[in-house]
Design a protein around this motif. Structure first.
Motif, PDB file in Angstrom:
ATOM      1  N   UNK A   1      13.371  51.235 -28.226  1.00 39.07           N
ATOM      2  CA  UNK A   1      13.625  49.803 -28.346  1.00 39.07           C
ATOM      3  C   UNK A   1      13.320  49.083 -27.039  1.00 39.07           C
ATOM      4  N   UNK A   2      13.763  49.689 -25.925  1.00 42.06           N
ATOM      5  CA  UNK A   2      13.477  49.075 -24.626  1.00 42.06           C
ATOM      6  C   UNK A   2      11.974  49.011 -24.376  1.00 42.06           C
ATOM      7  N   UNK A   3      11.281  50.105 -24.734  1.00 42.23           N
ATOM      8  CA  UNK A   3       9.826  50.112 -24.555  1.00 42.23           C
ATOM      9  C   UNK A   3       9.165  49.065 -25.445  1.00 42.23           C
ATOM     10  N   UNK A   4       9.688  48.928 -26.695  1.00 42.87           N
ATOM     11  CA  UNK A   4       9.115  47.939 -27.604  1.00 42.87           C
ATOM     12  C   UNK A   4       9.341  46.526 -27.094  1.00 42.87           C
TER      13      UNK A   4
ATOM     14  N   UNK B   1       7.141  41.759 -24.645  1.00 51.36           N
ATOM     15  CA  UNK B   1       7.045  40.770 -23.575  1.00 51.36           C
ATOM     16  C   UNK B   1       5.659  40.791 -22.943  1.00 51.36           C
ATOM     17  N   UNK B   2       5.126  42.015 -22.723  1.00 50.48           N
ATOM     18  CA  UNK B   2       3.781  42.117 -22.153  1.00 50.48           C
ATOM     19  C   UNK B   2       2.744  41.525 -23.099  1.00 50.48           C
TER      20      UNK B   2
ATOM     21  N   UNK C   1      15.162  36.583 -26.574  1.00 49.96           N
ATOM     22  CA  UNK C   1      15.195  37.359 -27.820  1.00 49.96           C
ATOM     23  C   UNK C   1      15.433  38.829 -27.523  1.00 49.96           C
ATOM     24  N   UNK C   2      14.809  39.347 -26.458  1.00 50.94           N
ATOM     25  CA  UNK C   2      15.029  40.745 -26.077  1.00 50.94           C
ATOM     26  C   UNK C   2      16.469  40.989 -25.653  1.00 50.94           C
TER      27      UNK C   2
END
Length: 762
Positions: free
Chosen positions: A387-390, A395-396, A666-667
């Motif tokens: 989830x953190x990577x997603x 964001x990227x 949102x994140x």
């Protein structure tokens, strides 16, 4: 009742008549519960000879005990030596008593008696199985009373017949009671060590043994198990190094040495018949070890050191494997073991086998539970990492799309514009090849710009930054406009493009986002024309179903296989690699069309057959234009409501800045609503009820300070928390704001400010 008299479940004894009568009275005294079952010979009198050869019967079932007691008087041909005695049959086991009830219910009996038997059977079914000792303990006072010494002057008791019977009954009582205690402990505990230690301590006194121990074999390794599968000598099972050792011991004599943790190592030299009896669960009695093991000096030496003169060995077999041995020792002299002692020790070993299997299953369950828990923890952490990577990737992606919006669209606009200018006017006459090159440049630029716009539009929809631009328009005019834009392409491909309106009077007027509905129809028509061969047909139909506008695009193209329909609306999907070479496209058109339809609260569906054609159906519900009166009414209705936790309204007219802020919040699990137009912020904040409002003080359409003032002046929005953003040069204008954030944007500072304002608002 012949089947009962012949049953091995009946314990048939010769007792004094007085003892029998006392037992009968004791049973009758147990009838206290209103739902108890009591059946006597009187109840069965209408059945005539059914009791033969028994003369009396007493069947009792209570919530705690059950039993059957019957008397058979002696006949003239077989009169007993003592006329004061009688033959008595007793049954206490649950299954046997249940069988008696079933047999009686199968007879032709009255409905009242049938109901009584049915009630007794239900009592047996509703509780755990009661064992024989419970009833014997209940009747024990009656046995003691009838066996007490008589008063002075009374005739002497008949001891020659009573004493052996009484002694045997006492032995059975003690054995059954001890067996019941062991079974109870096994059922109530999952701690194998406690069960084994308690068993050897309680069983040894009953056997009057000097020592009772458990010899436990070590489990075989995988290599040993593989070797054990090969045919070996009879002693192989016990001849492995460190095959086992004594794990539990109970000693009954003083000055008797303990042999706990000892091992006989290679001393097991039992014959094949002994080994087979072990695996079959049969015990072995050795009355004199010195005589039995003369040919096994190793084992005899061990037994002499342990002072063992006689022993019983009961195997503990678990799932067909010899787990261990339950061994009783007599250390004083040779001893003739009684059959009942072997049977009793065998029963104990059988129940220990159940306890071992039960403990092993519980240990496996615990290991599986721990393993599952560890897997869940690992999986949860992996999901969190994913989830953190997603979120980081999202964001990227947003930052990349924002950069592409400026860095790609600007030069593309120049390429398209300049190539179009050169095609219309140049500094000299263009050769056919030059004109062809310019045309290719111009068309390629158009296609690339269209693709970039689709990607950006899809990214906005996925991030929740797209807002419908609701207006009123004509469905017919919009559809005709879209059809006309593809008319030339249809003629060039020799296709028949038609439009059909099924709208009734008054149905042409519609409310929605006309630009995006036009984009939906354009994508569908473009797709239909691309996959329809020459001389084919493409039709656009439109109709109304109450408040829903229905658009249908039908073609006579190549069709879609049913197995590939689920991939149709996925991003960057084309159905076949061969078609990817034959037909141009990125696979974004239908995916974007689906998202635009769902943005309106609508749906899209497809019905297709290979080599026949396809029909795409889009349903768009009527949207609502909120009037100022509606806004005021809504504000009054929602005035008492509390702000919605986690909801944030962002007032920003710069797409780049808004995109970054939306992605960051949102994140962080906030719900962000992006408002571009600042003139109606007060009404929108009143409807949305956010916790925090973020305002860019450098809006091009309206002064940010004016928005803050309007929010503070409204009775409904004056409590909302306001975060003002701007440069240090206009920081003096941050009046009436709860917090300020200087630009350029610092993501960590933004989250810190928003979290603080949210905490204050709550």
């Amino acid at each position: 009742m012949t089947q009962f008299s012949d049953s091995s479940a009946l314990a048939i004894r010769t007792l004094p008549v007085a003892t029998y009568q006392s037992l009968r009275r004791s049973l009758l005294e147990q009838i206290q519960h209103p739902n108890c079952l009591l059946i006597t010979e009187t109840d069965l009198a209408p059945q005539g000879a059914i009791l033969h050869p028994w003369t009396e019967l007493l069947l009792i079932v209570t919530p705690d005990i059950q039993g059957l007691l019957m008397q058979r008087q002696a006949t003239a041909e077989a009169a007993p030596a003592n006329a004061d005695t009688c033959t008595v049959g007793m049954m206490t086991a649950t299954k046997e008593v249940m069988a008696v009830i079933d047999a009686l219910m199968s007879l032709e009996i009255s409905s009242l008696l049938y109901q009584k038997l049915l009630s007794g059977k239900q009592l047996l079914c509703d509780r755990a199985e009661s064992s024989c000792p419970d009833l014997i303990l209940t009747l024990l006072p009656a046995l003691i009373a009838t066996s007490a010494p008589p008063d002075a002057g009374a005739p002497p008791p008949v001891t020659s017949t009573i004493s052996p019977v009484q002694a045997k009954l006492d032995q059975q009582l003690e054995q059954a009671l001890l067996l019941n205690q062991v079974i109870t402990k096994i059922r109530q505990s999952l701690d194998l060590a406690t069960i084994l230690a308690t068993t050897v301590e309680e069983v040894r006194p009953f056997l009057k043994a000097d020592r009772l121990l458990i010899y436990q074999f070590q489990p075989k390794t995988s290599t040993e198990a593989a070797v054990a599968g090969v045919e070996q000598p009879s002693s192989f099972l016990h001849s492995l190094p460190n095959a086992g050792y004594i794990t539990y011991e109970s000693i009954g004599r003083q000055h008797l040495d303990s042999i706990i943790h000892s091992t006989e190592e290679h001393c097991f030299q039992d014959a094949e018949i002994c080994r087979d009896r072990y695996l079959n669960g049969q015990p072995i009695a050795i009355n004199d070890t010195y005589a039995r093991y003369q040919d096994s000096p190793c084992l005899l030496n061990f037994l002499q050191k342990a002072q063992v003169r006689a022993k019983i060995i009961a195997p503990i077999v678990v799932q067909g494997e010899l787990w261990g041995l339950l061994i009783a020792h007599d250390c004083r002299s040779p001893r003739v073991w009684q059959p009942r002692e072997l049977i009793f020790l065998q029963h104990i070993a059988e129940h220990l086998s159940i306890a071992v299997q039960q403990a092993e299953l519980y240990e496996q369950l615990q290991q599986q539970a721990h393993s599952l828990e560890a897997c869940v923890v690992d999986r949860t952490q992996n999901l969190r990492d994913a989830l953190a990577a997603a979120q980081t990737a999202n964001l990227a992606k947003s930052e990349f799309l924002a950069t592409m919006s400026h860095e790609l669209r600007t030069p593309l606009t120049c390429i398209i514009g300049m190539s179009a200018t050169l095609l219309r006017w140049s500094f000299g006459e263009l050769s056919p090849r030059q004109r062809n090159y310019l045309t290719t440049i111009h068309e390629s630029g158009d296609r690339l710009l269209e693709l970039i716009n689709d990607i950006l539009e899809m990214a906005k929809i996925e991030s929740g930054r797209t807002v419908l631009e609701i207006d009123s328009f004509s469905l017919t005019a919009l559809a005709q406009q879209v059809v006309e834009s593809f008319r030339q392409q249809a003629r060039d491909s020799d296709l028949d493009l038609t439009f059909e309106s099924g709208l009734l009077a008054g149905q042409d007027h519609f409310v929605g986002d006309s630009r995006r509905i036009q984009q939906i129809l354009s994508n569908l028509l473009s797709n239909a024309l691309k996959f329809t061969g020459r001389h084919g047909q493409v039709h656009l139909r439109i109709r109304r179903e109450n408040h829903v506008a229905v658009f249908q695009v039908e073609d006579t193209g190549i069709g879609i296989p049913e197995s590939q329909v689920p991939l149709l609306f996925e991003k960057f999907q084309q159905l076949e690699t061969s078609r990817q070479r034959q037909y141009q496209g990125t696979g974004l058109g239908l995916a974007l069309t689906k998202q635009l339809a769902e943005l309106h609260g609508g749906t899209i569906a497809v019905n297709s057959r290979v080599d026949v054609g396809s029909v795409f159906t889009v349903r768009i519900p009527l949207q609502r234009i909120i009037s100022e009166a509606d806004v005021r009414n809504k504000m009054l209705e929602d005035a008492p409501n509390q702000p919605i936790v986690g909801r944030i309204v962002l007032v920003e007219d710069q797409e780049d800045t808004a995109g970054v802020i939306c992605d960051l919040l949102t994140a962080a699990d906030y719900q962000v609503i992006w408002v571009i137009e600042g003139s109606r912020v007060v009404e929108q904040v009143a409807l949305l009820q956010p916790t925090v409002v973020i305002i860019n003080m450098q809006l091009s359409s309206i002064d940010g300070q004016r928005i803050i003032r309007a929010l503070r002046d409204s009775l409904i929005t004056n409590q909302v928390k306001i975060l003002a953003m701007g440069t240090p040069q206009n920081s003096l204008r941050f009046k009436n704001a709860d917090a300020t954030l200087l630009m350029p944007l610092d993501p960590e500072m933004l989250l810190e400010k928003v979290n603080a304002l949210t905490a204050i608002a709550l």
